[in-house]
Design a protein around this motif. Structure first.
Motif, PDB file in Angstrom:
ATOM      1  N   TRP A   2     -23.247  -0.272  12.481  1.00 60.74           N
ATOM      2  CA  TRP A   2     -22.117  -0.295  11.569  1.00 60.74           C
ATOM      3  C   TRP A   2     -22.627   0.037  10.169  1.00 60.74           C
ATOM      4  N   ARG A   3     -21.769   0.616   9.344  1.00 58.78           N
ATOM      5  CA  ARG A   3     -22.159   0.928   7.970  1.00 58.78           C
ATOM      6  C   ARG A   3     -21.013   0.567   7.029  1.00 58.78           C
ATOM      7  N   LEU A   4     -21.374   0.261   5.817  1.00 61.38           N
ATOM      8  CA  LEU A   4     -20.366  -0.030   4.803  1.00 61.38           C
ATOM      9  C   LEU A   4     -19.473   1.187   4.612  1.00 61.38           C
ATOM     10  N   ASP A   5     -18.169   0.978   4.659  1.00 62.54           N
ATOM     11  CA  ASP A   5     -17.220   2.090   4.529  1.00 62.54           C
ATOM     12  C   ASP A   5     -16.451   2.021   3.220  1.00 62.54           C
ATOM     13  N   HIS A   6     -15.822   0.866   2.957  1.00 59.65           N
ATOM     14  CA  HIS A   6     -15.135   0.726   1.672  1.00 59.65           C
ATOM     15  C   HIS A   6     -14.901  -0.733   1.329  1.00 59.65           C
ATOM     16  N   LEU A   7     -14.475  -0.939   0.089  1.00 57.94           N
ATOM     17  CA  LEU A   7     -14.199  -2.262  -0.467  1.00 57.94           C
ATOM     18  C   LEU A   7     -12.709  -2.368  -0.752  1.00 57.94           C
ATOM     19  N   ALA A   8     -12.169  -3.586  -0.638  1.00 59.14           N
ATOM     20  CA  ALA A   8     -10.742  -3.793  -0.901  1.00 59.14           C
ATOM     21  C   ALA A   8     -10.548  -4.839  -1.993  1.00 59.14           C
ATOM     22  N   VAL A   9      -9.875  -4.429  -3.048  1.00 56.37           N
ATOM     23  CA  VAL A   9      -9.398  -5.343  -4.087  1.00 56.37           C
ATOM     24  C   VAL A   9      -7.927  -5.569  -3.815  1.00 56.37           C
ATOM     25  N   HIS A  35       1.165   2.306   3.687  1.00 59.08           N
ATOM     26  CA  HIS A  35       0.860   1.888   5.059  1.00 59.08           C
ATOM     27  C   HIS A  35       2.113   1.217   5.620  1.00 59.08           C
ATOM     28  N   PRO A  36       2.963   1.955   6.327  1.00 60.74           N
ATOM     29  CA  PRO A  36       4.227   1.395   6.793  1.00 60.74           C
ATOM     30  C   PRO A  36       4.075   0.168   7.696  1.00 60.74           C
ATOM     31  N   LEU A  37       3.030   0.129   8.531  1.00 61.36           N
ATOM     32  CA  LEU A  37       2.872  -1.014   9.427  1.00 61.36           C
ATOM     33  C   LEU A  37       2.721  -2.323   8.654  1.00 61.36           C
ATOM     34  N   MET A  38       2.040  -2.258   7.505  1.00 63.55           N
ATOM     35  CA  MET A  38       1.764  -3.457   6.726  1.00 63.55           C
ATOM     36  C   MET A  38       2.614  -3.568   5.463  1.00 63.55           C
ATOM     37  N   ALA A  39       3.436  -2.541   5.199  1.00 66.76           N
ATOM     38  CA  ALA A  39       4.244  -2.517   3.978  1.00 66.76           C
ATOM     39  C   ALA A  39       3.372  -2.711   2.741  1.00 66.76           C
ATOM     40  N   THR A  40       2.273  -1.953   2.680  1.00 64.84           N
ATOM     41  CA  THR A  40       1.373  -1.987   1.532  1.00 64.84           C
ATOM     42  C   THR A  40       1.193  -0.576   0.986  1.00 64.84           C
ATOM     43  N   HIS A  41       0.671  -0.501  -0.230  1.00 63.05           N
ATOM     44  CA  HIS A  41       0.286   0.784  -0.806  1.00 63.05           C
ATOM     45  C   HIS A  41      -0.992   0.587  -1.603  1.00 63.05           C
ATOM     46  N   ASN A  42      -1.687   1.703  -1.908  1.00 65.43           N
ATOM     47  CA  ASN A  42      -2.989   1.565  -2.552  1.00 65.43           C
ATOM     48  C   ASN A  42      -3.276   2.706  -3.513  1.00 65.43           C
ATOM     49  N   ARG A  43      -4.334   2.498  -4.287  1.00 61.72           N
ATOM     50  CA  ARG A  43      -4.959   3.528  -5.119  1.00 61.72           C
ATOM     51  C   ARG A  43      -6.449   3.486  -4.820  1.00 61.72           C
ATOM     52  N   LEU A  44      -7.146   4.617  -5.013  1.00 66.62           N
ATOM     53  CA  LEU A  44      -8.500   4.753  -4.503  1.00 66.62           C
ATOM     54  C   LEU A  44      -9.491   5.207  -5.566  1.00 66.62           C
ATOM     55  N   LEU A  45     -10.774   4.927  -5.287  1.00 70.92           N
ATOM     56  CA  LEU A  45     -11.856   5.306  -6.189  1.00 70.92           C
ATOM     57  C   LEU A  45     -13.078   5.664  -5.355  1.00 70.92           C
ATOM     58  N   ARG A  46     -13.561   6.878  -5.513  1.00 69.20           N
ATOM     59  CA  ARG A  46     -14.741   7.308  -4.769  1.00 69.20           C
ATOM     60  C   ARG A  46     -16.002   6.731  -5.392  1.00 69.20           C
ATOM     61  N   LEU A  47     -16.905   6.277  -4.507  1.00 71.60           N
ATOM     62  CA  LEU A  47     -18.199   5.713  -4.927  1.00 71.60           C
ATOM     63  C   LEU A  47     -19.319   6.434  -4.183  1.00 71.60           C
ATOM     64  N   GLY A  48     -19.281   7.750  -4.188  1.00 73.24           N
ATOM     65  CA  GLY A  48     -20.260   8.510  -3.424  1.00 73.24           C
ATOM     66  C   GLY A  48     -19.847   8.564  -1.967  1.00 73.24           C
ATOM     67  N   ASP A  49     -20.660   7.961  -1.087  1.00 69.14           N
ATOM     68  CA  ASP A  49     -20.375   8.004   0.345  1.00 69.14           C
ATOM     69  C   ASP A  49     -19.386   6.932   0.784  1.00 69.14           C
ATOM     70  N   VAL A  50     -19.041   6.004  -0.098  1.00 69.95           N
ATOM     71  CA  VAL A  50     -18.067   4.958   0.205  1.00 69.95           C
ATOM     72  C   VAL A  50     -16.964   5.011  -0.854  1.00 69.95           C
ATOM     73  N   LEU A  52     -13.541   2.577  -2.913  1.00 68.99           N
ATOM     74  CA  LEU A  52     -12.880   1.315  -3.213  1.00 68.99           C
ATOM     75  C   LEU A  52     -11.381   1.554  -3.182  1.00 68.99           C
ATOM     76  N   GLU A  53     -10.654   0.591  -2.617  1.00 69.86           N
ATOM     77  CA  GLU A  53      -9.196   0.668  -2.681  1.00 69.86           C
ATOM     78  C   GLU A  53      -8.651  -0.572  -3.368  1.00 69.86           C
ATOM     79  N   VAL A  54      -7.637  -0.356  -4.189  1.00 65.77           N
ATOM     80  CA  VAL A  54      -6.828  -1.451  -4.700  1.00 65.77           C
ATOM     81  C   VAL A  54      -5.564  -1.424  -3.868  1.00 65.77           C
ATOM     82  N   ILE A  55      -5.249  -2.537  -3.224  1.00 60.68           N
ATOM     83  CA  ILE A  55      -4.142  -2.571  -2.273  1.00 60.68           C
ATOM     84  C   ILE A  55      -3.233  -3.748  -2.585  1.00 60.68           C
TER      85      ILE A  55
END
Length: 202
Positions: A2-9, A35-50, A52-55
């Motif tokens: 497994w490898r680190l994929d992303h972070l969630a705020v 994300h209709p299944l969860m009724a959420t939305h997000n904004r994103l930030l690239r950190l190279g190979d991973v 971050l999402e604010v959700i």
């Protein structure tokens, strides 16, 4: 492996979460999606190979009858780093090897992105959310490759938990030197190298 994929705020309000992260890291976040299944939305930030999402809950969607992911319905207080997500090649095998409660494999899509992710029915991940959500990307498309480069890089993710030894054993499949597990009160802290120097999100 497994490898680190992303972070969630997670935040109660997306714009509040975005403002907090932009102030902490000194960069602008890119558009995300819904994300209709969860009724959420997000904004994103690239950190190279991973990345971050604010959700946050999406007020434009009806509240789902099931708990949202990342215990979002329980969250109170200001936006904060609450979860990390680890990618694997075989989600079914990863969930079988994970501690009980790591979730049920669920297929999702957003635009060109297709993935399967382990979603706990109650929204709670093992070790009080110190254990990652497990994700299997399908196809070549991945948010980190589609986002503009922010110039930020994740230096270290510190995962703190009172049962650090047991958590380390559960995280044995993770092969990413940026992930560190230490003993203490439960929490996450991400350290970043930015154009403005070292910054931390908790």
């Amino acid at each position: 492996m497994w490898r680190l994929d992303h972070l969630a705020v997670t935040a109660r309000d997306l714009e509040e979460g975005v403002a907090a992260v932009e102030a902490a890291l000194g960069v602008r976040l890119a558009p995300g999606g819904v994300h209709p299944l969860m009724a959420t939305h997000n904004r994103l930030l690239r950190l190279g190979d991973v990345y971050l999402e604010v959700i946050a809950p999406d007020p434009a969607q009806a509240t789902p009858e099931h708990p949202r992911w990342f215990r979002m319905d329980e969250r109170r207080g200001p936006p904060r780093l609450t979860n990390w997500i680890a990618a694997c090649a075989d989600l079914d095998a990863a969930l079988s090897a994970a501690p009980p409660g790591a979730g049920v494999a669920t297929a999702l899509t957003r635009g060109e992105f297709r993935w399967r992710i382990g979603i706990p029915p109650d929204g709670r991940l093992p070790f009080g959310d110190a254990f990652p959500a497990l994700i299997e990307w399908q196809g070549a498309a991945h948010p980190a490759r589609a986002l503009p480069d922010s110039g930020l890089r994740l230096r270290r993710l510190v995962v703190t938990h009172p049962e650090a030894a047991a958590l380390r054993r559960a995280l044995a499949p993770v092969e990413d030197e940026r992930v560190t597990v230490v003993s203490g009160a439960p929490g996450l802290a991400a350290e970043f190298d930015t154009p403005h120097g070292r910054r931390v999100l908790e």
